[in-house]
Design an enzyme around this catalytic site. Structure first.
Site, PDB file in Angstrom:
ATOM      1  N   LYS A 101       0.812  -1.224   0.000  1.00 23.96           N
ATOM      2  CA  LYS A 101       0.000   0.000   0.000  1.00 23.96           C
ATOM      3  C   LYS A 101       0.844   1.274   0.000  1.00 23.96           C
ATOM      4  O   LYS A 101       0.435   2.291  -0.521  1.00 23.96           O
ATOM      5  CB  LYS A 101      -0.940   0.013   1.200  1.00 23.96           C
ATOM      6  CG  LYS A 101      -2.165  -0.878   0.988  1.00 23.96           C
ATOM      7  CD  LYS A 101      -3.201  -0.656   2.047  1.00 23.96           C
ATOM      8  CE  LYS A 101      -4.403  -1.570   1.862  1.00 23.96           C
ATOM      9  NZ  LYS A 101      -5.448  -1.004   1.008  1.00 23.96           N
TER      10      LYS A 101
ATOM     11  N   SER B 155     -13.217   2.369  -7.065  1.00 22.80           N
ATOM     12  CA  SER B 155     -13.971   1.119  -6.949  1.00 22.80           C
ATOM     13  C   SER B 155     -13.776   0.388  -5.633  1.00 22.80           C
ATOM     14  O   SER B 155     -14.294  -0.711  -5.475  1.00 22.80           O
ATOM     15  CB  SER B 155     -13.574   0.201  -8.094  1.00 22.80           C
ATOM     16  OG  SER B 155     -12.164   0.063  -8.151  1.00 22.80           O
ATOM     17  N   SER B 156     -13.030   0.979  -4.688  1.00 26.25           N
ATOM     18  CA  SER B 156     -12.911   0.282  -3.407  1.00 26.25           C
ATOM     19  C   SER B 156     -14.296   0.239  -2.759  1.00 26.25           C
ATOM     20  O   SER B 156     -14.973   1.265  -2.673  1.00 26.25           O
ATOM     21  CB  SER B 156     -11.930   1.013  -2.494  1.00 26.25           C
ATOM     22  OG  SER B 156     -12.082   0.518  -1.188  1.00 26.25           O
TER      23      SER B 156
ATOM     24  N   ASN C 216     -11.910  -8.123   3.062  1.00 25.23           N
ATOM     25  CA  ASN C 216     -11.216  -7.005   3.716  1.00 25.23           C
ATOM     26  C   ASN C 216     -12.056  -5.751   3.665  1.00 25.23           C
ATOM     27  O   ASN C 216     -12.827  -5.533   2.728  1.00 25.23           O
ATOM     28  CB  ASN C 216      -9.838  -6.779   3.077  1.00 25.23           C
ATOM     29  CG  ASN C 216      -9.873  -5.754   1.955  1.00 25.23           C
ATOM     30  OD1 ASN C 216      -9.789  -4.549   2.204  1.00 25.23           O
ATOM     31  ND2 ASN C 216     -10.040  -6.218   0.715  1.00 25.23           N
ATOM     32  N   ARG C 217     -11.931  -4.972   4.703  1.00 22.83           N
ATOM     33  CA  ARG C 217     -12.490  -3.615   4.677  1.00 22.83           C
ATOM     34  C   ARG C 217     -11.450  -2.649   5.253  1.00 22.83           C
ATOM     35  O   ARG C 217     -11.699  -1.901   6.189  1.00 22.83           O
ATOM     36  CB  ARG C 217     -13.825  -3.530   5.418  1.00 22.83           C
ATOM     37  CG  ARG C 217     -13.842  -3.960   6.861  1.00 22.83           C
ATOM     38  CD  ARG C 217     -15.116  -3.453   7.568  1.00 22.83           C
ATOM     39  NE  ARG C 217     -15.158  -3.830   8.948  1.00 22.83           N
ATOM     40  CZ  ARG C 217     -15.785  -4.893   9.439  1.00 22.83           C
ATOM     41  NH1 ARG C 217     -16.443  -5.702   8.627  1.00 22.83           N
ATOM     42  NH2 ARG C 217     -15.776  -5.141  10.736  1.00 22.83           N
TER      43      ARG C 217
ATOM     44  N   ASN D 110     -12.204  -5.534  -8.935  1.00 23.24           N
ATOM     45  CA  ASN D 110     -11.716  -5.173  -7.600  1.00 23.24           C
ATOM     46  C   ASN D 110     -12.357  -6.207  -6.702  1.00 23.24           C
ATOM     47  O   ASN D 110     -12.915  -7.196  -7.211  1.00 23.24           O
ATOM     48  CB  ASN D 110     -12.158  -3.736  -7.241  1.00 23.24           C
ATOM     49  CG  ASN D 110     -11.306  -3.117  -6.136  1.00 23.24           C
ATOM     50  OD1 ASN D 110     -10.918  -3.803  -5.187  1.00 23.24           O
ATOM     51  ND2 ASN D 110     -10.982  -1.857  -6.259  1.00 23.24           N
TER      52      ASN D 110
HETATM   53  C1  LIG Z   1      -6.375  -7.082   1.665  1.00 21.00           C
HETATM   54  C2  LIG Z   1      -6.674  -6.428   0.353  1.00 21.00           C
HETATM   55  C3  LIG Z   1      -6.394  -5.073   0.170  1.00 21.00           C
HETATM   56  C4  LIG Z   1      -6.694  -4.460  -1.040  1.00 21.00           C
HETATM   57  N1  LIG Z   1      -6.407  -3.128  -1.216  1.00 21.00           N
HETATM   58  C5  LIG Z   1      -6.708  -2.542  -2.401  1.00 21.00           C
HETATM   59  C6  LIG Z   1      -6.417  -1.173  -2.625  1.00 21.00           C
HETATM   60  O1  LIG Z   1      -5.831  -0.488  -1.795  1.00 21.00           O
HETATM   61  N2  LIG Z   1      -6.784  -0.638  -3.823  1.00 21.00           N
HETATM   62  C7  LIG Z   1      -7.409  -1.375  -4.792  1.00 21.00           C
HETATM   63  O2  LIG Z   1      -7.722  -0.866  -5.848  1.00 21.00           O
HETATM   64  N3  LIG Z   1      -7.629  -2.682  -4.614  1.00 21.00           N
HETATM   65  C8  LIG Z   1      -7.315  -3.281  -3.457  1.00 21.00           C
HETATM   66  N4  LIG Z   1      -7.575  -4.597  -3.288  1.00 21.00           N
HETATM   67  C9  LIG Z   1      -8.162  -5.366  -4.399  1.00 21.00           C
HETATM   68  C10 LIG Z   1      -7.099  -6.116  -5.173  1.00 21.00           C
HETATM   69  O3  LIG Z   1      -6.191  -5.247  -5.767  1.00 21.00           O
HETATM   70  C11 LIG Z   1      -7.737  -6.997  -6.267  1.00 21.00           C
HETATM   71  O4  LIG Z   1      -8.262  -6.160  -7.264  1.00 21.00           O
HETATM   72  C12 LIG Z   1      -8.835  -7.882  -5.732  1.00 21.00           C
HETATM   73  O5  LIG Z   1      -8.430  -8.488  -4.534  1.00 21.00           O
HETATM   74  C13 LIG Z   1      -9.220  -8.991  -6.721  1.00 21.00           C
HETATM   75  O6  LIG Z   1      -8.139  -9.740  -7.140  1.00 21.00           O
HETATM   76  P1  LIG Z   1      -7.711 -11.158  -6.487  1.00 21.00           P
HETATM   77  O7  LIG Z   1      -8.862 -12.086  -6.610  1.00 21.00           O
HETATM   78  O8  LIG Z   1      -6.527 -11.555  -7.300  1.00 21.00           O
HETATM   79  O9  LIG Z   1      -7.369 -10.873  -5.084  1.00 21.00           O
HETATM   80  C14 LIG Z   1      -7.284  -5.217  -2.084  1.00 21.00           C
HETATM   81  C15 LIG Z   1      -7.535  -6.573  -1.894  1.00 21.00           C
HETATM   82  C16 LIG Z   1      -7.249  -7.183  -0.702  1.00 21.00           C
HETATM   83  C17 LIG Z   1      -7.538  -8.632  -0.534  1.00 21.00           C
END
Ligand SMILES: Cc1cc2nc3c(=O)[nH]c(=O)nc-3n(C[C@H](O)[C@H](O)[C@H](O)COP(=O)(O)O)c2cc1C
Length: 611
Positions: free
Chosen positions: A168, A311-312, A213-214, A382
């Site tokens: 991050k 999109s968060s 996660n949140r 996301n």
């Molecule tokens: C713990 C955690 C933190 C994340 N933080 C962010 C973030 O800061 N910004 C963002 O755009 N996506 C964030 N994501 C989303 C990931 O970048 C990713 O798009 C999402 O988890 C889906 O992909 P995956 O199935 O490969 O995990 C986060 C995901 C997780 C699990």
């Protein structure tokens, strides 16, 4: 007094002290006088040769013994060195099974809280990197060039990326790059430091290899991250012998080192994600745009790609910014700021969209904003607010996990893959229709009617956002994104807004205005040995090299990166062939450990061979 000479006279009859007794200082001489010794020596004369013989043979035995000990020590020492070398080579190789089958389970056992595990994982990687003990991809598997892909004029070694949230605050870009991805995304970073949501805020769902996660965009702030990235550039410059000063930094950022200014590695890119503060009201688009622009001003010069996070799911109201009008306004501001970056070549700009806004109209609206603002591409996916449906057939979740599923936050895990794939296809199709089609009259500057779009086009071809037009489009957006709750309803009401003056109209038209521009061909996502979804796919153009810095505006096709549920090589190929240029992973790395990216790439190669 016993003289030294007497002792020396007696010496022939005294067994020579062994080497070991010398070193221990335990030499035992016979307790007898010089005279006695003399007599004894005469009496014992006939036995002399036997004693001497015994003495010689004992000496030989001792020598052999000590030689053997020395040999044993050498063997032991060498074995330890060889063992340590192999252990080092094994443990620091991303292909070692230990990362997935030992490190990950141990970390999970020892650190039950998923956020703490995330923190310790990152800290360990950072520390190991400092001592050169970090896991890395050995054997240059990408050297063959079979997974190369062109993105924004750069040729990436491979099309696998790590997505935002993993790092991050841009603390470990180099250790993550060492794991073998073609692209990494750091962030999301907010203008000022912010805590994010109260803990606990991250949970594992191990039976599904998933996470909830949140975090709520916890960030150390753009300034801190920029400082860190600047330091990294200067250290890189120093290693090249360019010095440590701002001039050395400028040289590297302007491409004189022959590497992309973000990743600092040929064939790789660094994306930096920016986000707004939780406290900035979503209906104050000017303030929201200012948040993003502030981050861009600090970070743009250290990034190859900037990513705008709208999109968060954990920042209330953030996703409402995906409505066409506010999105166009924000993205236009960011594109303007990125073009003003203090660097010879400017970073590309992408927007990261949610997987939950997936109706035809919502996607069309977002694509319109992408075309109108001049953004170079979109990261599709996301975490999702929805929960996976269905779980694997006949599967009963452990009670604890069933409970965790009810936690508010974004879900990520393998079950998202099908949705991600479908969304990539949908975005590819929609984006490839091109920008808003204009009639010849519109091109001459008349009233712009748009085909399937909210965004109005001014005489210069750029998105013109007058208050009336914005108001109209906001109303249409409100119908499209029907809020489900009273709070969401309140949040979604966007008042008329004004763009920050600085960026109004600074963005160049993102596309050429041609009455009947053909659908764009897909050329950036061709993987050798696979068939692309586009009939006109071609290999990366020869003019693009890893050190060429083509401007994003030269790129006609909008680029797509895919994220959400990608866990293996087959899936990576599927999203690439559906029109994405990069397949990004996060949760797969949490469960698969440091070797995940190498594994996915090797699975891709096997899959390509099979085909
Ligand atoms: C713990 C955690 C933190 C994340 N933080 C962010 C973030 O800061 N910004 C963002 O755009 N996506 C964030 N994501 C989303 C990931 O970048 C990713 O798009 C999402 O988890 C889906 O992909 P995956 O199935 O490969 O995990 C986060 C995901 C997780 C699990």
């Amino acid at each position: 007094m016993r003289g030294l000479a007497g002792w020396s006279a007696a010496r022939p009859y005294v067994q020579a002290p062994s080497r070991s007794s010398l070193t221990t200082g335990c030499i035992r001489f016979p307790r007898q006088s010089h005279f006695q010794t003399h007599i004894n020596s005469r009496q014992k004369a006939p036995n002399l040769s036997r004693v001497q013989h015994r003495s010689v043979s004992t000496t030989t035995a001792t020598d052999v013994g000590s030689g053997l000990t020395r040999f044993k020590n050498v063997v032991l020492g060498s074995s330890i060195v060889v063992f340590l070398s192999f252990t080092y080579l094994y443990i620091t190789d991303t292909r070692a099974g230990i990362h997935e089958y030992v490190v990950v389970p141990i970390l999970r056992k020892l650190v039950p809280d998923a956020e703490d595990a995330h923190k310790y994982g990152n800290q360990s990687l950072k520390a190991l990197y400092t001592f050169g003990l970090h896991p890395r991809e050995r054997g240059s598997p990408d050297a063959e060039g079979d997974l190369k892909v062109e993105v924004f004029g750069h040729v990436l070694d491979n099309p696998i990326g790590t997505s935002a949230g993993l790092d991050k605050n841009a603390e470990i870009p180099d250790p993550v790059l060492a794991l073998g991805p073609g692209l990494i995304e750091v962030g999301g970073m907010t203008p000022l430091p912010q805590e994010g949501n109260p803990k606990p805020r991250v949970w594992r769902i191990p039976s599904q290899n998933a996470l909830i996660n949140r975090y709520g965009l916890n960030s150390e702030g753009a300034d801190n991250a920029a400082l860190r990235l600047r330091q990294r550039v200067r250290q890189f410059a120093y290693k090249l012998g360019l010095g440590l000063d701002p001039e050395a930094e400028r040289k590297v950022l302007d491409g004189e080192a022959g590497v992309p200014p973000g990743s600092l590695m040929p064939g790789r890119l660094l994306a930096v994600q920016v986000a707004k503060m939780k406290g900035t009201p979503d209906d104050d688009i000017e303030a929201v745009a200012r948040d993003y622009v502030y981050c861009v001003d600090q970070l743009a010069k250290y990034a190859d790609v900037l990513v705008v996070n709208v999109s968060s799911p954990n920042t209330p109201g953030l996703r409402s910014l995906q409505q066409t009008a506010p999105l166009t306004a924000i993205l236009t501001s960011v594109v303007g700021a990125a073009k003003a970056a203090d660097r010879k070549t400017k970073p590309a700009v992408m927007v990261k969209v949610s997987p939950d806004e997936d109706t035809e109209e919502q996607v069309r609206g977002i694509c319109d904003a992408i075309w109108a603002s001049g953004v170079d591409g979109v990261i599709v996916g996301n975490t999702t607010k929805k929960r996976p449906d269905p779980l694997p057939q006949g599967y009963i979740l452990p009670a604890k996990e069933e409970q965790l599923m009810l936690e508010q936050g974004g879900y990520s895990g393998p079950q998202m893959f099908e949705r991600t794939l479908a969304l990539v296809k949908q975005y590819r199709r929609t984006l490839d229709k091109g920008p808003i089609q204009l009639t010849p009259e519109e091109q001459r500057g008349g009233a712009a009617t748009t085909k399937g779009s909210d965004v109005q086009i001014g005489p210069d071809g750029s998105a013109e956002l007058t208050p009336e037009r914005i108001d109209e489009s906001v109303q249409r957006d409100q119908q499209r994104l029907k809020p489900l709750t009273a709070e969401a309803e309140a949040e979604s009401k966007q008042p008329i807004f004004k763009l920050p003056e600085r960026h109004v109209g600074t963005a160049e038209p993102a596309y050429e205005l041609q009455a009947s521009e053909p659908a764009f061909s897909s050329s950036t996502h061709a993987i050798q040995g696979t068939s692309s979804s586009s009939p006109s796919s071609s290999p990366p153009s020869s003019k693009a090299t890893s050190t060429s810095f083509a401007q994003p505006s030269e790129q006609k096709e909008k680029v797509i990166f895919a994220t959400g549920g990608i866990t293996n090589g087959k899936q990576a190929l599927e999203v690439l062939n559906a029109g994405a240029s990069v397949a990004m992973v996060y949760t797969a790395v949490v469960y698969g450990g440091a070797g995940t990216i190498s594994r996915i790439k090797s699975e891709m190669r096997e899959e390509i061979k099979k085909r």
